[in-house]
Design an enzyme around this catalytic site. Structure first.
Site, PDB file in Angstrom:
ATOM      1  N   LYS A 231      -5.326 -10.173  -6.310  1.00  0.00           N
ATOM      2  CA  LYS A 231      -6.539 -10.474  -5.548  1.00  0.00           C
ATOM      3  C   LYS A 231      -7.627  -9.441  -5.853  1.00  0.00           C
ATOM      4  O   LYS A 231      -7.319  -8.284  -6.167  1.00  0.00           O
ATOM      5  CB  LYS A 231      -6.231 -10.528  -4.049  1.00  0.00           C
ATOM      6  CG  LYS A 231      -5.999  -9.202  -3.417  1.00  0.00           C
ATOM      7  CD  LYS A 231      -5.903  -9.281  -1.895  1.00  0.00           C
ATOM      8  CE  LYS A 231      -5.666  -7.869  -1.390  1.00  0.00           C
ATOM      9  NZ  LYS A 231      -5.443  -7.711   0.009  1.00  0.00           N
TER      10      LYS A 231
ATOM     11  N   LYS B 281     -10.967  -3.453  -3.772  1.00  0.00           N
ATOM     12  CA  LYS B 281     -12.022  -2.447  -3.892  1.00  0.00           C
ATOM     13  C   LYS B 281     -12.310  -2.089  -5.343  1.00  0.00           C
ATOM     14  O   LYS B 281     -11.411  -1.994  -6.169  1.00  0.00           O
ATOM     15  CB  LYS B 281     -11.629  -1.184  -3.115  1.00  0.00           C
ATOM     16  CG  LYS B 281     -11.353  -1.443  -1.656  1.00  0.00           C
ATOM     17  CD  LYS B 281     -12.520  -2.092  -0.936  1.00  0.00           C
ATOM     18  CE  LYS B 281     -12.122  -2.412   0.487  1.00  0.00           C
ATOM     19  NZ  LYS B 281     -13.029  -3.330   1.152  1.00  0.00           N
TER      20      LYS B 281
ATOM     21  N   LYS C  91       0.811  -1.216   0.000  1.00  0.00           N
ATOM     22  CA  LYS C  91       0.000   0.000   0.000  1.00  0.00           C
ATOM     23  C   LYS C  91       0.843   1.264   0.000  1.00  0.00           C
ATOM     24  O   LYS C  91       0.406   2.293  -0.513  1.00  0.00           O
ATOM     25  CB  LYS C  91      -0.941   0.013   1.206  1.00  0.00           C
ATOM     26  CG  LYS C  91      -2.034  -1.015   1.060  1.00  0.00           C
ATOM     27  CD  LYS C  91      -3.131  -0.827   2.069  1.00  0.00           C
ATOM     28  CE  LYS C  91      -4.256  -1.807   1.773  1.00  0.00           C
ATOM     29  NZ  LYS C  91      -5.219  -1.907   2.838  1.00  0.00           N
TER      30      LYS C  91
HETATM   31  P1  TYM Z   1     -10.584  -5.909   4.633  1.00  0.00           P
HETATM   32  O1  TYM Z   1     -11.619  -4.895   5.007  1.00  0.00           O
HETATM   33  O2  TYM Z   1      -9.652  -5.566   3.514  1.00  0.00           O
HETATM   34  O3  TYM Z   1     -11.287  -7.274   4.247  1.00  0.00           O
HETATM   35  C1  TYM Z   1     -12.259  -7.874   5.071  1.00  0.00           C
HETATM   36  C2  TYM Z   1     -12.118  -9.381   4.962  1.00  0.00           C
HETATM   37  O4  TYM Z   1     -12.235  -9.805   3.612  1.00  0.00           O
HETATM   38  C3  TYM Z   1     -11.125 -10.631   3.266  1.00  0.00           C
HETATM   39  N1  TYM Z   1     -10.775 -10.418   1.840  1.00  0.00           N
HETATM   40  C4  TYM Z   1     -10.639 -11.405   0.944  1.00  0.00           C
HETATM   41  N2  TYM Z   1     -10.784 -12.736   1.050  1.00  0.00           N
HETATM   42  C5  TYM Z   1     -10.598 -13.470  -0.071  1.00  0.00           C
HETATM   43  N3  TYM Z   1     -10.294 -12.926  -1.282  1.00  0.00           N
HETATM   44  C6  TYM Z   1     -10.133 -11.598  -1.441  1.00  0.00           C
HETATM   45  N4  TYM Z   1      -9.848 -11.075  -2.631  1.00  0.00           N
HETATM   46  C7  TYM Z   1     -10.300 -10.773  -0.279  1.00  0.00           C
HETATM   47  N5  TYM Z   1     -10.239  -9.424  -0.077  1.00  0.00           N
HETATM   48  C8  TYM Z   1     -10.533  -9.228   1.239  1.00  0.00           C
HETATM   49  C9  TYM Z   1      -9.994 -10.184   4.186  1.00  0.00           C
HETATM   50  O5  TYM Z   1      -9.035 -11.199   4.342  1.00  0.00           O
HETATM   51  C10 TYM Z   1     -10.740  -9.866   5.466  1.00  0.00           C
HETATM   52  O6  TYM Z   1     -10.921 -11.037   6.234  1.00  0.00           O
HETATM   53  N6  TYM Z   1      -7.110  -5.415   8.209  1.00  0.00           N
HETATM   54  C11 TYM Z   1      -8.401  -6.010   7.882  1.00  0.00           C
HETATM   55  C12 TYM Z   1      -9.520  -5.554   8.784  1.00  0.00           C
HETATM   56  C13 TYM Z   1      -9.309  -5.773  10.246  1.00  0.00           C
HETATM   57  C14 TYM Z   1      -9.372  -7.017  10.925  1.00  0.00           C
HETATM   58  C15 TYM Z   1      -9.168  -6.708  12.303  1.00  0.00           C
HETATM   59  C16 TYM Z   1      -9.590  -8.329  10.522  1.00  0.00           C
HETATM   60  C17 TYM Z   1      -9.050  -4.811  11.170  1.00  0.00           C
HETATM   61  N7  TYM Z   1      -8.976  -5.370  12.403  1.00  0.00           N
HETATM   62  C18 TYM Z   1      -9.157  -7.711  13.262  1.00  0.00           C
HETATM   63  C19 TYM Z   1      -9.579  -9.326  11.489  1.00  0.00           C
HETATM   64  C20 TYM Z   1      -9.360  -9.020  12.856  1.00  0.00           C
HETATM   65  C21 TYM Z   1      -8.764  -5.609   6.470  1.00  0.00           C
HETATM   66  O7  TYM Z   1      -8.279  -4.640   5.948  1.00  0.00           O
HETATM   67  O8  TYM Z   1      -9.767  -6.362   5.918  1.00  0.00           O
END
Ligand code: TYM
Length: 326
Positions: free
Chosen positions: A192, A195, A111
């Site tokens: 992957k 957004k 990022k």
């Molecule tokens: P975020 O908001 O990017 O994504 C939320 C969840 O979706 C999963 N994910 C995917 N899984 C499979 N294929 C994909 N292309 C894909 N894109 C996203 C992510 O693995 C995630 O589970 N840092 C985290 C948010 C967070 C969090 C936490 C998660 C903050 N605090 C505590 C777990 C525990 C994030 O940016 O997820």
């Protein structure tokens, strides 16, 4: 009963990767564990954002979570900034994590490389994430593959803190689904899915119209020969569609391939399965979106429940590490 915690950022629209990689597991786990789920709005501040859009996205994301099947009677759903213990504990995490550990996080590298402004928060982001997880005495963290490294760091921080200051935090583990853990972009199947503003045609949003879903799947990039076979290294495009079809229909990707001979048929089957899977979610979302006050009420109940656990944990951590009680 085991404790489950996970979070999702309110940045842009929820997509198929979020649903298949994480949210479907969240829904399953709400009946098997004491589950706590969080809209992590503070994490959204790590990159430049529009205040009005963040407010609207936070509410809308909570409605999507209820629409996919999270039931406030069976789990806790809340907004991160409503429970101030997250930021308080994040400082403790920052002081427990090593600079070198944070620097090795691949998401930070990815990022920050392309960004014109890199905030300090983007760098310390995984410490806030560790705080989210450890505040709830979490045993299991259902996430997609891309979050594995952050959960590993959380384990290391918990172990280090417990070693230095005595048993304080539960050491969590990641729960990653066998199929759908890494949904790839339909236009660029070696990256992957992320957004939609980054790749609108390659990203299927949970709230996309059926006609849009069909168009995106039909135009997805496949591979040069014409054989339908699950082989992510040689055939990333076809394998991605098979993973999506498998995850949407509760099968392995290889089982999903059986009986499908042509790319066109694979795309039709995948689009149909997605439209079928997303239709009830979209109907429920429309109902919930019509009553924002009810969503706000549910989130307030969730924050009260979350705060009770979080304040006890951060109090324990402060005492154990030698902060003078107020
Ligand atoms: P975020 O908001 O990017 O994504 C939320 C969840 O979706 C999963 N994910 C995917 N899984 C499979 N294929 C994909 N292309 C894909 N894109 C996203 C992510 O693995 C995630 O589970 N840092 C985290 C948010 C967070 C969090 C936490 C998660 C903050 N605090 C505590 C777990 C525990 C994030 O940016 O997820």
């Amino acid at each position: 009963m085991a404790r489950v915690f996970s979070g999702i950022k309110p940045t842009g629209d929820v997509h198929l990767g979020n649903l298949l990689g994480a949210l479907n597991n969240w829904v399953t786990l709400q009946d098997q564990a004491d589950s706590v789920y969080c809209v992590v709005d503070l994490h959204a501040l790590t990159v430049p954002h529009d205040p009005e859009a963040l407010r609207a996205d936070t509410l809308s994301l909570a409605q999507v979570l209820f629409a996919v099947g999270l039931d406030p009677e069976r789990c806790t759903v809340f907004v991160q900034s409503h429970v101030h213990e997250h930021t308080e504990c994040a400082w403790i995490m920052e002081c427990t994590a090593a600079f070198g550990e944070l620097r090795r996080m691949t998401q930070f590298k990815d990022k920050s490389e392309s960004a014109s402004f890199v905030s300090g928060g983007l760098f310390t982001y995984p410490a806030l994430q560790s705080s989210d997880i450890l505040l709830y005495d979490t045993d299991q963290v259902p996430v997609g593959e891309d979050q594995r490294q952050h959960v590993e760091l959380t384990r290391d921080i918990a172990i280090r803190f417990n070693h230095r200051f005595g048993e304080t935090f539960v050491v969590p583990e990641a729960v990653i689904p066998p199929t759908g853990a890494r949904v790839m972009d339909l236009q660029n199947p070696t990256s992957k899915m992320s957004k939609s503003d980054e790749s609108p045609q390659g990203t299927v949003r949970v709230l996309d119209d059926p006609a849009v879903i069909e168009k995106k799947v039909k135009r997805s990039v496949t591979d040069s020969d014409s054989e339908v076979r699950f082989d992510p290294a040689e055939k990333p495009g076809v394998s991605n569609l098979l993973s999506i079809l498998g995850a949407a229909t509760g099968q392995t990707p290889a089982a999903a391939a059986e009986g499908i001979e042509r790319y066109g048929d694979l795309k039709t089957a995948t689009a149909e399965a997605l439209i079928e899977m997303l239709r009830p979610i979209q109907v429920r979302y429309a109902e919930l979106a019509a009553d924002p006050a009810e969503t706000a009420r549910l989130l307030a109940v969730g924050a009260d429940k979350a705060r009770e656990v979080a304040s006890a944990t951060v109090g324990r951590a402060k005492t154990n590490m030698g902060l003078l009680p107020a």
